[in-house]
Structures are given as structure tokens and as C-alpha cells.
Scaffold this active site. Sequence first.
Site, PDB file in Angstrom:
ATOM      1  N   LYS A 115       0.839  -1.211   0.000  1.00  0.00           N
ATOM      2  CA  LYS A 115       0.000   0.000   0.000  1.00  0.00           C
ATOM      3  C   LYS A 115       0.870   1.256   0.000  1.00  0.00           C
ATOM      4  O   LYS A 115       0.518   2.266  -0.600  1.00  0.00           O
ATOM      5  CB  LYS A 115      -0.967   0.011   1.194  1.00  0.00           C
ATOM      6  CG  LYS A 115      -1.944  -1.146   1.192  1.00  0.00           C
ATOM      7  CD  LYS A 115      -3.360  -0.739   0.818  1.00  0.00           C
ATOM      8  CE  LYS A 115      -4.115  -1.977   0.370  1.00  0.00           C
ATOM      9  NZ  LYS A 115      -5.496  -1.955   0.234  1.00  0.00           N
ATOM     10  N   LYS A 197      -4.167 -10.571  -7.200  1.00  0.00           N
ATOM     11  CA  LYS A 197      -5.480 -10.904  -6.635  1.00  0.00           C
ATOM     12  C   LYS A 197      -6.549  -9.915  -7.127  1.00  0.00           C
ATOM     13  O   LYS A 197      -6.236  -8.753  -7.422  1.00  0.00           O
ATOM     14  CB  LYS A 197      -5.426 -10.961  -5.098  1.00  0.00           C
ATOM     15  CG  LYS A 197      -5.431  -9.632  -4.396  1.00  0.00           C
ATOM     16  CD  LYS A 197      -5.902  -9.769  -2.933  1.00  0.00           C
ATOM     17  CE  LYS A 197      -6.105  -8.380  -2.364  1.00  0.00           C
ATOM     18  NZ  LYS A 197      -7.016  -8.255  -1.278  1.00  0.00           N
ATOM     19  N   LYS A 200     -10.880  -4.783  -4.852  1.00  0.00           N
ATOM     20  CA  LYS A 200     -11.927  -3.802  -5.108  1.00  0.00           C
ATOM     21  C   LYS A 200     -11.372  -2.435  -5.455  1.00  0.00           C
ATOM     22  O   LYS A 200     -12.064  -1.603  -6.013  1.00  0.00           O
ATOM     23  CB  LYS A 200     -12.943  -3.750  -3.968  1.00  0.00           C
ATOM     24  CG  LYS A 200     -12.437  -3.346  -2.615  1.00  0.00           C
ATOM     25  CD  LYS A 200     -13.636  -3.257  -1.672  1.00  0.00           C
ATOM     26  CE  LYS A 200     -13.466  -3.981  -0.370  1.00  0.00           C
ATOM     27  NZ  LYS A 200     -12.397  -3.461   0.493  1.00  0.00           N
TER      28      LYS A 200
HETATM   29  P1  ATP Z   1      -8.532  -3.231  -1.308  1.00  0.00           P
HETATM   30  O1  ATP Z   1      -8.462  -3.344  -2.796  1.00  0.00           O
HETATM   31  O2  ATP Z   1      -9.107  -1.941  -0.837  1.00  0.00           O
HETATM   32  O3  ATP Z   1      -7.272  -3.625  -0.606  1.00  0.00           O
HETATM   33  P2  ATP Z   1      -9.707  -5.810  -1.074  1.00  0.00           P
HETATM   34  O4  ATP Z   1     -10.552  -6.131  -2.253  1.00  0.00           O
HETATM   35  O5  ATP Z   1      -8.373  -6.442  -1.015  1.00  0.00           O
HETATM   36  O6  ATP Z   1      -9.620  -4.269  -0.882  1.00  0.00           O
HETATM   37  P3  ATP Z   1     -10.385  -6.042   1.719  1.00  0.00           P
HETATM   38  O7  ATP Z   1     -11.382  -5.087   2.270  1.00  0.00           O
HETATM   39  O8  ATP Z   1      -8.961  -5.809   2.004  1.00  0.00           O
HETATM   40  O9  ATP Z   1     -10.583  -6.190   0.164  1.00  0.00           O
HETATM   41  O10 ATP Z   1     -10.765  -7.504   2.145  1.00  0.00           O
HETATM   42  C1  ATP Z   1     -11.991  -7.954   2.641  1.00  0.00           C
HETATM   43  C2  ATP Z   1     -11.944  -9.456   2.777  1.00  0.00           C
HETATM   44  O11 ATP Z   1     -11.947 -10.070   1.488  1.00  0.00           O
HETATM   45  C3  ATP Z   1     -10.685  -9.970   3.475  1.00  0.00           C
HETATM   46  O12 ATP Z   1     -11.010 -11.083   4.276  1.00  0.00           O
HETATM   47  C4  ATP Z   1      -9.804 -10.382   2.347  1.00  0.00           C
HETATM   48  O13 ATP Z   1      -8.881 -11.370   2.734  1.00  0.00           O
HETATM   49  C5  ATP Z   1     -10.828 -10.936   1.354  1.00  0.00           C
HETATM   50  N1  ATP Z   1     -10.362 -10.823  -0.017  1.00  0.00           N
HETATM   51  C6  ATP Z   1     -10.039  -9.683  -0.660  1.00  0.00           C
HETATM   52  N2  ATP Z   1      -9.690  -9.933  -1.919  1.00  0.00           N
HETATM   53  C7  ATP Z   1      -9.785 -11.285  -2.085  1.00  0.00           C
HETATM   54  C8  ATP Z   1      -9.551 -12.157  -3.186  1.00  0.00           C
HETATM   55  N3  ATP Z   1      -9.152 -11.701  -4.352  1.00  0.00           N
HETATM   56  N4  ATP Z   1      -9.751 -13.474  -3.005  1.00  0.00           N
HETATM   57  C9  ATP Z   1     -10.156 -13.941  -1.812  1.00  0.00           C
HETATM   58  N5  ATP Z   1     -10.402 -13.175  -0.740  1.00  0.00           N
HETATM   59  C10 ATP Z   1     -10.227 -11.855  -0.861  1.00  0.00           C
END
Ligand code: ATP
Length: 334
Positions: A115, A197, A200
Site C-alpha cells: 500500500k 489478486k 476492489k
Molecule cells: P482493497 O483493494 O481496498 O485492498 P480488497 O478487495 O483487497 O480491498 P479487503 O477489504 O482488504 O478487500 O478484504 C476484505 C476481505 O476479502 C478480506 O477477508 C480479504 O482477505 C478478502 N479478499 C479480498 N480480496 C480477495 C480475493 N481476491 N480473493 C479472496 N479473498 C479476498
Amino acid sequence: MLDGKKTLFSGMQATGNLTLGNYLGALNNWLTLNEEYECFYCVVDLHSITIRQDPAELRKRARALLTLYIAAGLDPVKNCIYYQSHVSGHAELSWILNCFTYMGELNRMTQFKDKAAKHSDNINAGLFTYPVLMAADILLFQSDVVPVGADQKQHLEIARDIAERFNGIYGNVFTIPEPYIGKVGAKIMSLQEPSKKMSKSDENVNASIYLMDDPDTVIRKFKRAVTDSDNQIIYTDDKPGIKNLIDIYSLTTNKTVEEVVKEFDGKGYGDFKMAVGETVASILKPIQDRVADLNKDKAYVDGIIKDNAEKANYYATKTLRKVQKKVGFPEKIR
Ligand code: ATP
Ligand code: LTN
């Protein structure tokens, strides 16, 4: 453990629209575990401001996220669904735990490094101590289990280390939490760069399926998903794009990877992508319908927000009082 019941805690940031990765990696496991535990599902808005946010947008997204928790199937009467910012215990415990966390430990966190690299103009102290706030979230509710995607494993480890350190000094104050990471779906990959990965906050909207995407968009995004050119549906690390689609299809149909591979034996990528798209769209549709219904009933959702914040505050205060006493803060005069 709270009042003799095993406790589950998890949360998501309102940093964007939820993706299929969030759903399959986290939310889906929340749904399967929620009968067994006393559950707390938090919209972690304090964490969200470690990255600069537009205030109106953050407020809107946080509400949308909370609504989505309910629409996805979490019963807001049985489960405590609430905003982190409505429970001041999170920030208070976080401060105390900061004093039991070493810079060296935080320096090793890969999410901080990622980040910080992505937001090099705003490497703030909150971003650095993010895992301590997360530890506070979990420990505040004496959580036994924390369902998350694989990317959060390191944060769970530091939460356990902090809890063990604190307990080592002051006696048994915190329950030591266990991570719960699903075997499949723990890491859903980007549809455009399957080595990354699905996230969002990805700028490329075609890389992610959003839970609110309409069926045509879902199907179009799967059709465009980056795969290799040999047109064979095989589950191997050498074919990350197809492997990811097999994982998604397997999770959304409850079929094993072997069954999926057999089903599409001799078929091409076109047919497979269409099937994945249609299945995912059919899972999202009822969730989207429930979101629409909940959005029409503001008073109902407001009531849930109020009641659950009270419930969360009750338990948070209990742990916080205990911790404050242990570290030597004077008791309040009432
Ligand atoms: P950001 O892009 O803002 O970092 P993010 O999509 O990674 O967001 P988080 O809010 O960090 O999402 O994660 C929420 C939950 O979803 C956490 O438990 C995280 O481990 C899970 N998660 C996020 N992305 C994935 C993915 N691609 N596959 C599986 N689990 C995920
Ligand atoms: N850091 C997590 C969100 C989060 C969380 C938590 C998850 C904040 N506090 C406590 C589980 C338990 C993420 O998914 N990015």
C-alpha cells in the site's frame, strides 16, 4: 469467548465496491460459520481512512457495504453488523496495543509495503499501524475465529503475537484468535492479470466482478477474461487464468475441481467462460434484489445500525475496562 459462547469477528473496508473475491474469499465463509458462533461483522471505516477518501463517498460506500452484508444472507438480529466508528473501543484498545507492538514487527507487513508503494504520496502512520487496529478489532470481542482471505494471514499472526505478549505480562486477558481461511477461494485472481489478486480498489473495472454488476456485465467480463491460447480446460499453475475460472466455477456450483474439469472435457474456453458467467450472474441476482429492497426501507436498516452498535459497545466496553485496569489506568468515578 464472550459470555461462554465462541466468538467470530471479521470485517471489510468500505474502500470500493465489493468483488467476487471478497464474496468467495470471505463473505461466503461468514455465511457458513455464522450458526456456530456469536458473530460480529464490522464495516471497518477507521481502517478505510488510511488511504485518503472522499467523505461523502466513504459514507455512501460504508452504508452500501453494511446493506450488502445483510443482503448476502447474514441475519442482522442474530449477528452483530455494525460500523467500527460507532464503537470507540476499537480506537482506544488500538492505542494501548500500539504500546505493545514493535516497529520491527510492523515493518515486516507485506500489505503495508504494497500500500505504501501504491500511495507513496501519503505513507501515514495509520497505514503503518493498521495491523494494530485490526488486532484491537479482533481482541476487543475475545474472538476465537476470524474468517479472512489468504492475504490477511500475516495480520492474523501479528494479532496473535500481540495478544500472547499482553497475556504474558498481565495474565489471561485476551482469547487467542485462530484464522479461518477457506481452502479454495482464499485468493480469487484478477480477470485481467491472473497473477494478481482480484481487488476492489483495482482501477481496471474489467479485472473484477462487482457484486452489483448486472448479468450482461458479468458475462461480458468473463468472456474477456485473460486466459492462455491452448483452449484446454486443465487445472494447473501454468494456466493461472483458467485455474482461477475453475476455482470460481467450482465454488459457485459446489462441484469439485475434478468434476468441473470432467464437465468441460473436450469443450473450448468460449463455452466454459459462458457457463462461469451465467452461474455467477445467477448467484448475484438474488443478492442484488435484496439490496434493492433494503434500500427502500431506510428505517429498518437504521434500526439495525443503532441496535447493533449498542450491542457491540456493550461487549467492547467490557474488554476495554479489563485492559485499562490491567495496564494501570485509574478507575472512573461514577
Ligand atoms: P482493497 O483493494 O481496498 O485492498 P480488497 O478487495 O483487497 O480491498 P479487503 O477489504 O482488504 O478487500 O478484504 C476484505 C476481505 O476479502 C478480506 O477477508 C480479504 O482477505 C478478502 N479478499 C479480498 N480480496 C480477495 C480475493 N481476491 N480473493 C479472496 N479473498 C479476498
Ligand atoms: N484488514 C482487513 C479488514 C479488517 C479485518 C479486521 C478483517 C479490519 N479489521 C478484523 C478481519 C478481522 C482486510 O480485509 N483488509
